[in-house]
Design a protein around this motif. Structure first.
Motif, PDB file in Angstrom:
ATOM      1  N   UNK A  75      30.954 -22.672 -19.861  1.00 28.91           N
ATOM      2  CA  UNK A  75      31.146 -22.078 -18.536  1.00 28.91           C
ATOM      3  C   UNK A  75      30.578 -20.659 -18.501  1.00 28.91           C
ATOM      4  N   UNK A  76      30.809 -19.891 -19.588  1.00 26.56           N
ATOM      5  CA  UNK A  76      30.254 -18.533 -19.651  1.00 26.56           C
ATOM      6  C   UNK A  76      28.731 -18.575 -19.573  1.00 26.56           C
ATOM      7  N   UNK A  77      28.108 -19.499 -20.281  1.00 28.83           N
ATOM      8  CA  UNK A  77      26.645 -19.585 -20.277  1.00 28.83           C
ATOM      9  C   UNK A  77      26.126 -19.972 -18.894  1.00 28.83           C
ATOM     10  N   UNK A  78      26.812 -20.940 -18.253  1.00 21.11           N
ATOM     11  CA  UNK A  78      26.351 -21.423 -16.945  1.00 21.11           C
ATOM     12  C   UNK A  78      26.556 -20.368 -15.872  1.00 21.11           C
ATOM     13  N   UNK A  79      27.673 -19.651 -15.916  1.00 24.06           N
ATOM     14  CA  UNK A  79      28.013 -18.710 -14.849  1.00 24.06           C
ATOM     15  C   UNK A  79      27.388 -17.332 -15.042  1.00 24.06           C
ATOM     16  N   UNK A  80      27.086 -16.954 -16.290  1.00 20.65           N
ATOM     17  CA  UNK A  80      26.589 -15.600 -16.541  1.00 20.65           C
ATOM     18  C   UNK A  80      25.140 -15.582 -17.034  1.00 20.65           C
ATOM     19  N   UNK A  81      24.858 -16.361 -18.048  1.00 16.04           N
ATOM     20  CA  UNK A  81      23.538 -16.283 -18.672  1.00 16.04           C
ATOM     21  C   UNK A  81      22.465 -16.935 -17.804  1.00 16.04           C
ATOM     22  N   UNK A  82      22.739 -18.157 -17.318  1.00 17.23           N
ATOM     23  CA  UNK A  82      21.726 -18.857 -16.507  1.00 17.23           C
ATOM     24  C   UNK A  82      21.357 -18.093 -15.241  1.00 17.23           C
ATOM     25  N   UNK A  83      22.333 -17.564 -14.447  1.00 22.58           N
ATOM     26  CA  UNK A  83      21.933 -16.779 -13.269  1.00 22.58           C
ATOM     27  C   UNK A  83      21.074 -15.573 -13.640  1.00 22.58           C
ATOM     28  N   UNK A  84      21.419 -14.909 -14.757  1.00 21.71           N
ATOM     29  CA  UNK A  84      20.617 -13.770 -15.198  1.00 21.71           C
ATOM     30  C   UNK A  84      19.182 -14.205 -15.487  1.00 21.71           C
ATOM     31  N   UNK A  85      19.044 -15.330 -16.185  1.00 20.50           N
ATOM     32  CA  UNK A  85      17.699 -15.830 -16.513  1.00 20.50           C
ATOM     33  C   UNK A  85      16.944 -16.198 -15.243  1.00 20.50           C
ATOM     34  N   UNK A  86      17.609 -16.887 -14.306  1.00 20.54           N
ATOM     35  CA  UNK A  86      16.941 -17.311 -13.066  1.00 20.54           C
ATOM     36  C   UNK A  86      16.529 -16.108 -12.227  1.00 20.54           C
ATOM     37  N   UNK A  87      17.376 -15.054 -12.189  1.00 22.34           N
ATOM     38  CA  UNK A  87      17.005 -13.854 -11.427  1.00 22.34           C
ATOM     39  C   UNK A  87      15.751 -13.226 -12.024  1.00 22.34           C
ATOM     40  N   UNK A 103       9.403  -6.864  -4.073  1.00 18.70           N
ATOM     41  CA  UNK A 103      10.810  -6.469  -3.988  1.00 18.70           C
ATOM     42  C   UNK A 103      11.276  -6.076  -5.385  1.00 18.70           C
ATOM     43  N   UNK A 104      11.908  -4.915  -5.518  1.00 20.84           N
ATOM     44  CA  UNK A 104      12.225  -4.353  -6.820  1.00 20.84           C
ATOM     45  C   UNK A 104      13.652  -4.648  -7.262  1.00 20.84           C
ATOM     46  N   UNK A 105      14.228  -5.747  -6.822  1.00 16.21           N
ATOM     47  CA  UNK A 105      15.579  -6.129  -7.249  1.00 16.21           C
ATOM     48  C   UNK A 105      15.469  -7.362  -8.131  1.00 16.21           C
ATOM     49  N   UNK A 106      16.380  -7.555  -9.104  1.00 12.89           N
ATOM     50  CA  UNK A 106      17.478  -6.673  -9.518  1.00 12.89           C
ATOM     51  C   UNK A 106      16.973  -5.540 -10.391  1.00 12.89           C
ATOM     52  N   UNK A 107      17.897  -4.687 -10.808  1.00  8.23           N
ATOM     53  CA  UNK A 107      17.513  -3.559 -11.645  1.00  8.23           C
ATOM     54  C   UNK A 107      17.167  -4.020 -13.057  1.00  8.23           C
ATOM     55  N   UNK A 164      16.074  -9.965 -24.890  1.00 11.45           N
ATOM     56  CA  UNK A 164      15.477 -11.256 -25.253  1.00 11.45           C
ATOM     57  C   UNK A 164      16.184 -11.842 -26.476  1.00 11.45           C
ATOM     58  N   UNK A 165      16.455 -10.978 -27.476  1.00  8.47           N
ATOM     59  CA  UNK A 165      17.159 -11.454 -28.677  1.00  8.47           C
ATOM     60  C   UNK A 165      18.555 -11.966 -28.325  1.00  8.47           C
ATOM     61  N   UNK A 166      19.245 -11.272 -27.408  1.00 13.03           N
ATOM     62  CA  UNK A 166      20.589 -11.697 -27.010  1.00 13.03           C
ATOM     63  C   UNK A 166      20.545 -13.039 -26.288  1.00 13.03           C
ATOM     64  N   UNK A 167      19.578 -13.197 -25.368  1.00 14.67           N
ATOM     65  CA  UNK A 167      19.461 -14.471 -24.643  1.00 14.67           C
ATOM     66  C   UNK A 167      19.132 -15.600 -25.612  1.00 14.67           C
ATOM     67  N   UNK A 168      18.233 -15.317 -26.570  1.00 13.21           N
ATOM     68  CA  UNK A 168      17.891 -16.337 -27.579  1.00 13.21           C
ATOM     69  C   UNK A 168      19.128 -16.726 -28.385  1.00 13.21           C
ATOM     70  N   UNK A 169      19.899 -15.724 -28.812  1.00 10.62           N
ATOM     71  CA  UNK A 169      21.110 -15.993 -29.601  1.00 10.62           C
ATOM     72  C   UNK A 169      22.123 -16.798 -28.799  1.00 10.62           C
TER      73      UNK A 169
END
Length: 725
Positions: free
Chosen positions: A435-447, A472-476, A398-403
């Motif tokens: 681009x890093x935020x859109x391609x990596x962080x946002x999908x992680x948050x949406x999942x 359903x227990x995905x993702x890990x 959570x701290x990393x996503x906030x940062x």
């Protein structure tokens, strides 16, 4: 009652008086500190105000006697300094030269055209006109120059008059006698050179120049240095008795009045401190802190968390000091400012006194301090932080996503700056981060949001009673672990519901079986008792009926005894007499007890005891009952003309008894149900068993730390008993 009321009134008045005296004490301290320099004797002559006046006097002396020396005898052009006069004259000559050249160039072209045309008269006319224009321009420029010179002289005259009048006006404030060594002149408004005795007699304050060292402040040292550089020496002094109005004497009088007022304030401070001390002692001995108004004020203050109160103390102190040091409370006339100062400071002083009372209470009562600290925001936030940090993985994610999200906002601001200043390198970095935020962080948050929604939906379905809902227990991750835990809870609830339904079913069967097993012999007893009441019975009939009654009565007795024993063993209230028992001998004894029934049956018992002496810590009587129940069940429920295998062996830690037989009845239910009370393999309940044997045996074995299990393979029935050694 009147005495108590008077004491409260006196305590309240003393508290109010303490509030006023404390406020006055602080106002006095603030004023004394703010004006502490005024306590120095003759402080005015060391002040910047006097230095400005003295510096102005020296500037006027220099200006009138040096810069304007012999000014009144000078001619107008002599009154203007050489540099200024040369500059103005140069500007005049340059302007005349430029304008003359412009006129000449203009007319030369016209004269040349007239000469080429052979117009002699026009040439003469143009030449005359050119010279006239040049003369006119010269007169115009000269007139402007004369006006500027006149204005300069006029301004200089005015400056001289102002400086001379200013110096003369200040003669009542300063007397001076200055010798200019460079020009060999004397500048004075005295008719004589004052002696030390005259200065001692006439001077309120004197300033002699130059000196190699000076006891006054640096600003006077600078003035002394200026005298040395100009080769001046002499004295400037302030006369004791001014001739007319003197600003110096007025300021000196004011400074002295302030000093006298501060001396009175010292007396006032001493008095207020003494009175405050007496009032403090009085309020303490009278327990004024217990007054209702103070207790209510403390209760109201305690609604504010302790750490917030501590933080609020600093701005309150700043306001208090700002009002105290910014006011002129001891000035006259008394008016709105004094009223405003008291209006602000009295409540603030009351707050300070409440702080002191509260601090004293907490100092003497540690429990009060602990209670208030436990309700503080910092303590609560500490608990929240501790709870949030209990799972470090979630906390750091959570701290990393906030940062990273904060970084996105900063990158957008930097991007706008890069666009405005056209910094291409910075713009590229901002684009890459976006681009890093859109391609990596946002999908992680949406999942994670999707999984959270599935968790909420699944939990809602489970809460509504749908125990078939699966998440359903995905993702890990931790949310997936939570989904797994919810699924396990669902399975546990489902198993619990099934167990409860099974328990309800078994309860119903228990009531039915108990009713049936108790009713059957009881009905027979009632019927045969009715038969015995008949009159025409023979002795053989009576004997036959009594035999049946005896059998049925014994049957009923066995059922009731087994029921009580099953209840006792299930509740664990059986007292055990544990000792080292020879299990081999005990088993042989149990089989011997059933030898008659074994011989009468069509069953063949195969007994295999590995050792004649197998010892285990057991209750012999209770263990014998286990063997009795198990052997009795084998006799009752085994298929005729089959073999029953009894095998006793030992391992390093256990004694193992195995009894295997072929069931005479079809077992179409789970093996564990045979341990339920009144459960039989004979579903028609025609056999003599009570249905409690296995339940009693299992309870006795488990009370002794052992285990009893059943293994069923079709009609093949196997009982395994494990005893600890």
């Amino acid at each position: 009652m009147d005495t108590k009321l008077k004491n409260k009134s006196y305590s309240l008045l003393a508290t109010l008086a303490l509030l006023v005296t404390t406020t006055l004490s602080f106002l006095t301290v603030a004023d004394l500190y703010d004006k502490r320099e005024y306590l120095q004797e003759d402080y005015y002559f060391d002040s910047y105000n006097f230095f400005d006046q003295l510096n102005t006097e020296v500037d006027l002396i220099r200006s009138v006697h040096v810069e304007f020396a012999g000014y009144e005898q000078k001619k107008p052009l002599e009154k203007i300094d050489v540099d200024t006069l040369e500059r103005i004259t140069h500007e005049r000559d340059q302007s005349l030269k430029d304008d003359k050249q412009s006129i000449v160039d203009h007319y030369n072209a016209l004269i040349q055209e007239a000469q080429q045309a052979g117009k002699t008269e026009d040439v003469a006319k143009l030449t005359t006109e050119r010279d006239s224009k040049i003369s006119e321009k010269y007169r115009e420029i000269q007139s402007e120059w004369d006006k500027r010179i006149s204005q300069f002289v006029k301004d200089k005259d005015q400056e001289y008059e102002e400086r001379k009048n200013s110096l003369a006006f200040r003669d009542s404030s300063f007397k001076y006698y200055v010798v200019d060594g460079k020009r060999n002149k004397v500048y004075t408004n005295l008719g004589y050179e004052p002696s030390d005795a005259a200065l001692q007699r006439d001077a309120l304050y004197s300033f002699q120049f130059p000196k190699n060292s000076h006891s006054r402040t640096n600003m006077f040292a600078d003035l002394n240095r200026s005298f040395q550089l100009n080769q001046w020496k002499g004295v400037i002094y302030v006369p004791k008795s001014p001739e007319g109005y003197s600003q110096i004497h007025a300021d000196a009088t004011y400074y002295n009045s302030v000093r006298e007022r501060l001396m009175l304030e010292y007396a006032l401070l001493t008095a207020t401190l003494l009175i405050s001390g007496v009032l403090l002692w009085y309020t303490y001995t009278r327990k004024a802190a217990q007054l209702p108004v103070i207790q209510k004020s403390l209760a109201f203050m305690r609604r504010i968390p302790l750490d917030i109160r501590i933080v609020l103390l600093f701005p309150i102190i700043l306001i208090y000091m700002a009002v105290a040091f910014g006011s002129t409370f001891f000035s006259f006339p008394i008016g709105f400012e004094q009223f405003f100062t008291l209006t602000v400071m009295l409540p603030l002083t009351a707050i300070f006194l409440l702080y002191i009372v509260e601090a004293w209470i907490m100092y003497n009562d540690g429990e009060q301090l602990r209670q208030q600290w436990s309700r503080s925001l910092l303590s609560r936030q500490r608990s929240l932080l501790k709870e949030s940090y209990s799972n470090r993985s979630v906390f750091f994610k959570v701290a990393l996503i906030f940062t990273l999200t904060v970084g996105l906002g900063m990158s957008i601001a930097l991007g706008l700056f890069a666009i405005a200043d056209r910094v291409e390198e910075l713009l590229i970095l901002v684009f890459l981060y976006g681009m890093f935020y859109v391609l990596c962080v946002l999908p992680y948050i949406f999942r994670r949001i999707g999984l959270m929604n599935r968790l909420l939906l699944g939990a809602s379905q489970m809460a509504s009673g749908d125990l078939k809902a699966t998440i359903v227990e995905k993702p890990r991750g931790k949310l997936a672990d939570l989904a797994h835990s919810l699924n396990n809870i669902r399975q546990g609830l489902q198993h619990s519901v099934e167990s409860q339904m099974k328990s309800e079913r078994l309860k119903s069967e228990l009531i039915t079986n108990v009713s049936h097993d108790l009713k059957t012999p009881l009905t027979s007893i009632i019927n045969y008792v009715d038969l015995l009441k008949r009159d025409n019975l023979t002795q053989d009939d009576i004997k036959s009926y009594v035999d049946v009654l005896e059998r049925k009565t014994n049957r009923l007795k066995v059922l009731i005894n087994d029921l009580f024993e099953a209840a006792k063993t299930a509740s664990g209230s059986v007292e055990l007499n544990i000792e080292q028992v020879n299990v081999s001998a005990l088993l042989n004894q149990a089989i011997a007890e059933f030898s008659d029934k074994i011989d009468e049956s069509t069953l063949t018992f195969r007994v295999n005891i590995e050792q004649p002496k197998i010892m285990a810590p057991l209750d012999g009587k209770k263990t014998w009952r286990v063997f009795e129940n198990l052997i009795g069940n084998a006799l009752k429920y085994s298929m005729p003309n089959t073999r029953v295998h009894v095998h006793l062996t030992e391992t390093q830690n256990e004694v193992v008894l195995t009894i295997k037989n072929v069931s005479a009845y079809e077992i179409d239910f789970a093996a564990d149900e045979l341990f339920e009370r009144f459960k039989r393999a004979d579903q028609s309940r025609n056999t003599e068993g009570s249905g409690l044997g296995l339940a009693i045996a299992k309870s006795i074995v488990e009370l002794q730390g052992g285990k009893l299990a059943i293994d069923i393979d079709g009609d093949y029935f196997k009982v395994i008993v494990l005893f600890r050694r």
